[in-house]
Design a protein around this motif. Structure first.
Motif, PDB file in Angstrom:
ATOM      1  N   UNK B 104    -105.448   7.940 -50.506  1.00  0.00           N
ATOM      2  CA  UNK B 104    -104.479   7.453 -49.524  1.00  0.00           C
ATOM      3  C   UNK B 104    -103.140   8.104 -49.835  1.00  0.00           C
ATOM      4  N   UNK B 105    -102.762   9.041 -49.000  1.00  0.00           N
ATOM      5  CA  UNK B 105    -101.624   9.906 -49.316  1.00  0.00           C
ATOM      6  C   UNK B 105    -100.322   9.125 -49.448  1.00  0.00           C
ATOM      7  N   UNK B 106    -100.151   8.105 -48.586  1.00  0.00           N
ATOM      8  CA  UNK B 106     -98.885   7.387 -48.606  1.00  0.00           C
ATOM      9  C   UNK B 106     -98.685   6.690 -49.954  1.00  0.00           C
ATOM     10  N   UNK B 107     -99.723   5.961 -50.398  1.00  0.00           N
ATOM     11  CA  UNK B 107     -99.664   5.295 -51.697  1.00  0.00           C
ATOM     12  C   UNK B 107     -99.451   6.301 -52.820  1.00  0.00           C
ATOM     13  N   UNK B 108    -100.185   7.414 -52.735  1.00  0.00           N
ATOM     14  CA  UNK B 108    -100.128   8.399 -53.806  1.00  0.00           C
ATOM     15  C   UNK B 108     -98.708   8.935 -53.972  1.00  0.00           C
ATOM     16  N   UNK B 109     -98.088   9.318 -52.856  1.00  0.00           N
ATOM     17  CA  UNK B 109     -96.749   9.921 -52.968  1.00  0.00           C
ATOM     18  C   UNK B 109     -95.680   8.872 -53.243  1.00  0.00           C
ATOM     19  N   UNK B 174    -108.566  -3.029 -52.295  1.00  0.00           N
ATOM     20  CA  UNK B 174    -108.159  -4.284 -52.931  1.00  0.00           C
ATOM     21  C   UNK B 174    -106.911  -4.115 -53.792  1.00  0.00           C
ATOM     22  N   UNK B 175    -106.872  -3.034 -54.560  1.00  0.00           N
ATOM     23  CA  UNK B 175    -105.744  -2.830 -55.471  1.00  0.00           C
ATOM     24  C   UNK B 175    -105.170  -1.422 -55.282  1.00  0.00           C
ATOM     25  N   UNK B 176    -104.519  -1.200 -54.126  1.00  0.00           N
ATOM     26  CA  UNK B 176    -104.050   0.160 -53.821  1.00  0.00           C
ATOM     27  C   UNK B 176    -103.057   0.714 -54.839  1.00  0.00           C
ATOM     28  N   UNK B 177    -102.157  -0.147 -55.336  1.00  0.00           N
ATOM     29  CA  UNK B 177    -101.164   0.349 -56.291  1.00  0.00           C
ATOM     30  C   UNK B 177    -101.838   0.813 -57.572  1.00  0.00           C
ATOM     31  N   UNK B 178    -102.695  -0.044 -58.150  1.00  0.00           N
ATOM     32  CA  UNK B 178    -103.381   0.314 -59.392  1.00  0.00           C
ATOM     33  C   UNK B 178    -104.274   1.530 -59.188  1.00  0.00           C
ATOM     34  N   UNK B 179    -105.008   1.539 -58.062  1.00  0.00           N
ATOM     35  CA  UNK B 179    -105.920   2.653 -57.796  1.00  0.00           C
ATOM     36  C   UNK B 179    -105.154   3.964 -57.773  1.00  0.00           C
TER      37      UNK B 179
END
Lengths: 534, 534
Positions: B104-109, B174-179
């Motif tokens: 997920x590019x948005x979370x990643x960046x 479920x855990x986008x930040x941690x992932x």
């Protein structure tokens, strides 16, 4: 096993990482760049009727080989050594599997008898003729060091047609009859010529008698039926597993992975049991497209259809690039100390034998089939016979792989000559015949706008048959009369009647167990259709 | 290069065809059967929270290794030799590419700074600590033959976390930040530890000074930026070619083939130029999912999405099977003549170092990030820090590959001991930690039903920002005020402001050239979405 052997080369690149061999990386980079170039050039030349992907890849490979030769200052043109394992284990299976997966099953089984006659009997005729003529002619042009076993091997090697190239020049929709016969023959021919080649290797040349040919026939029949059964079993098992466990519930990727792995496993199992992996994976593909493909999710259907086609496409292009680059292998040319005259003589003899060997069975067999088929409408016309002859003249990677296997480790004087001449035949037939086939088919078949009789639906349709059979039962006629009616139908329209009973059997016993169209939510596409392309 | 080396073995199978080596066929048949078994067993255990695909494959591989050991009567458990080329050239690239393609590019960046800190600084801290402690402790437990260079290599080897296993136990939804943090760290960590390992190989141990560490930093920064740029360039080139030539016109398979081949080519080019292929192909995947994926036909989108995931899935399973089978390699165990006590001591020391080495950077760095982020809401809680520590404890195939590379050709007394102990650490961490991660995450994070602050959308949304900026312009305020407003936004919400301006740049300059969503007919799916699964 070494899949891609790299040459030690004089370039002084620093090792890229300490644990990857630079030679391999350079070779792979060159190959993948060429693959990219092939795809782009092939796309740009799509509308050109003289070009096709095989020819493009072959010529690009030749060009790259020439560049490498210049870089090495004429010392070597190789960055990869042609490897039979790479070809038979990794490149051929996806091509044949995809062919089985995408073939139009109805057409294929309708022409099954013709395909078997051409693929088995035809290949044997071609093998005998080429072996005999080579034996008689080669001594006259100065090739003296070959044994009887070598001549028989030459017969098997040159009888292997190139079904890959055929797929690219014929169109399944425009000429369904020709496509199914020529392509089907190509698959059976692959199996037959490899079986013949292996038989030649194992025969004791000093004790040939009539029993041996009978034994060979027995071996072939055993191979044919057990390979087919193994392929069907693998396909049914995959359908059963996916239907029962309902994989799509969790992950569409597992379905796709299971289909690929089980297909590949069937090929490996066949090779392990000394069967024909090509036949096995071909029938596995057919069964998978009939049952398994209907048991998976819609995304898996789209994915498998295009992913298998892509894998096959990459493997095909890779093979032709490989053959092209390999052709300029300077060591091989140096090893054969023969004069230019001998080269020309041997190559043109081999080439003439290919032409004659194919003509010797296509025309007689086609006319024999015309004789026993009473209906005039399904005759194979002379124009079609010509195309059947022509489209099977190309020789490809199977020929090269078998030729390497026979001659590369041999110490005989003329072994290197035989390899180089085989390569010349392959290059010439693929480039010249491959590029001429498309215009030729247009000229011979399609311009004569009269609808092609064999391709038209002239046989009674399935619905008519069903109505006929139901009517027979519905009017409360005695069972014997109904039975006689089925029997007479079987005699007048054998293929369609077999198809009708197969459909009944399929719907009653097979589909409830293995799934298939109608036993899962209906989706209006099939592996051969194009409905989801929109 | 030999990708799959087979052992000569005592079985007396007849050669399957005369031109295929039976050893290879047996090895491939066994492997593909095990892959099938893994998929089916993994599917059946899907709902079991203790099991995951990695653990299943590892245990199945161990079981198969034991069976082979019995068949060979304890002489050898190998049918395949672990080969670094196979791993780095064919198995790792599809996994990392797919990770980039589906991330997920948005979370990643959004978490890019944190990812870089953990991936680079954290790995270096872990490397220094493990090397130092190993150097101090190993002499006390009887391992005396290792050099300083060996200890530095051990530090690099054990700092390489297993991002593959992380992907399987964490859930992106479920855990986008941690992932995104743990997985992103894993990718950067791969690159960092391989760079460190290569640096250790090339450093002259006799002349260490401060300049060398500066030089190392310079090398690393050069590698990081040029690898990233190469990946972006390859992705943009593929987008441009497919958009300009409009491949879908003729064939959906060519689009898919071109995407696969160009991604792989970028990896090979990076390796050829001594860059980090892992970083290159990861960014190539990100760019391809942002631009190229929107330029192809709908069938190609579905196909690439699932085909890439399938390739990655097969490669992952293959790696764990391989490691499992390889672990019971009896020759290696025999070669290390150490006592059972030494085995236990070395393995547990290594394992303790892994635990301490990771704790030594996760907690300090997380708290440092908390300090400089003024907003309380985006603090990394202790529970999250614990999961971040835990999920990075698994060691995988990169560790084994590097360990083989360092010790397998070494003549030192303790080399075989180091390899076997590394394998023990990998097996133990994957099986025990891998199977405990899923339940642990449920217990620590999800049962505390309070919505997780860092994962909630607490920052100003893009639309709000746009309205704010447009309003500033719309009310005809002086330009300086508007500029100051953007500037203050940049200071208070740096990530979102950067994102906003990137979007403007993207829409204005990039998408018209390279395509992307909105510049081709809109289709409501994305590589990360599941809209076409219905």
């Amino acid at each position: 096993m070494s899949t891609i052997e790299t040459m030690s080369h004089p370039w002084t690149f620093q090792s890229s990482s300490d644990f990857l061999s630079t030679g391999t990386i350079i070779a792979l980079t060159v190959f993948f760049s060429l693959l990219c170039a092939c795809i782009v050039v092939g796309h740009l030349l799509e509308t050109n009727r003289w070009a096709n992907e095989s020819t493009t890849a072959l010529l690009l490979g030749l060009g790259a080989g020439a560049v490498v030769l210049l870089v090495y200052k004429g010392n070597s043109s190789k960055i990869l050594v042609f490897d039979e394992d790479l070809f038979f284990l990794y490149l051929l299976p996806p091509i044949i599997f995809n062919a089985g997966f995408q073939v139009k099953k109805k057409q294929f089984f309708k022409n099954f008898t013709i395909i078997l006659m051409f693929g088995i009997l035809g290949t044997v005729i071609s093998f005998c003729l080429i072996s005999l003529c080579a034996f008689l002619l080669f001594k006259k042009i100065g090739v003296t060091s070959l044994s009887t076993q070598d001549f028989l091997a030459v017969g098997a090697i040159l009888s292997a047609t190139d079904s890959v190239c055929t797929l690219q020049v014929l169109n399944q929709d425009e000429t369904p009859f020709l496509y199914s016969v020529i392509f089907g023959e190509g698959v059976v021919n692959d199996a037959t010529s490899i079986v013949l080649y292996n038989a030649v290797q194992s025969i004791d040349m000093d004790n040939i008698d009539a029993l041996i040919s009978l034994k060979l026939l027995g071996t072939f029949l055993y191979l044919f039926f057990s390979s087919t059964l193994l392929g069907i079993a693998a396909g049914l098992l995959s359908a059963f597993i996916i239907k029962t466990l309902y994989f799509g519930r969790h992950s569409t990727d597992r379905e796709v992975a299971l289909m690929i792995i089980m297909a590949y496993l069937s090929y490996m199992l066949a090779e392990l049991l000394n069967l024909s992996g090509i036949l096995t994976i071909f029938f596995c593909g057919i069964v998978m497209s009939h049952y398994t493909w209907h048991n998976v999710t819609q995304s898996s259907r789209t994915t498998t259809k295009h992913a298998f086609a892509t894998m096959s496409f990459i493997a095909e292009t890779f093979i032709f690039l490989y053959v092209g680059m390999d052709a300029l292998d300077i060591d091989k040319w140096k090893a054969s100390s023969a004069s230019a005259g001998t080269f020309v003589a041997v190559s043109s003899t081999l080439f003439a034998l290919v032409l004659v060997g194919r003509a010797a069975f296509v025309y007689p067999l086609a006319n024999f089939i015309n004789c026993i088929q009473r209906q005039d409408s399904s005759n194979i016309e002379f124009r079609q016979q010509f195309i059947m002859w022509w489209a099977g003249l190309m020789r490809g990677a199977v020929t090269i792989a078998l030729s390497y296997n026979q001659f590369s480790s041999s110490e005989k004087k003329d072994s290197a000559l035989m390899i180089t001449c085989t390569i010349i035949v392959v290059l010439f037939s693929t480039v010249v015949f491959g590029s001429m086939t498309k215009p030729l088919i247009e000229a011979v078949l399609l311009r004569h706008a009269k609808p092609n009789v064999s391709d038209a639906v002239d046989s009674p349709r399935l619905e008519d048959l069903r109505i006929l059979l139901i009517d027979n039962g519905g009017e409360n006629q005695p069972a014997a009369a109904a039975q006689r009616s089925s029997l007479s139908l079987l005699l007048t329209h054998p293929t369609w009647t077999v198809h009708y009973f197969w459909r009944k059997f399929d719907d009653r016993f097979m589909r409830p167990v293995f799934g298939g169209r109608g036993f899962v939510p209906f989706v209006p596409t099939s592996p051969t259709g194009a409905a989801d392309e929109a």
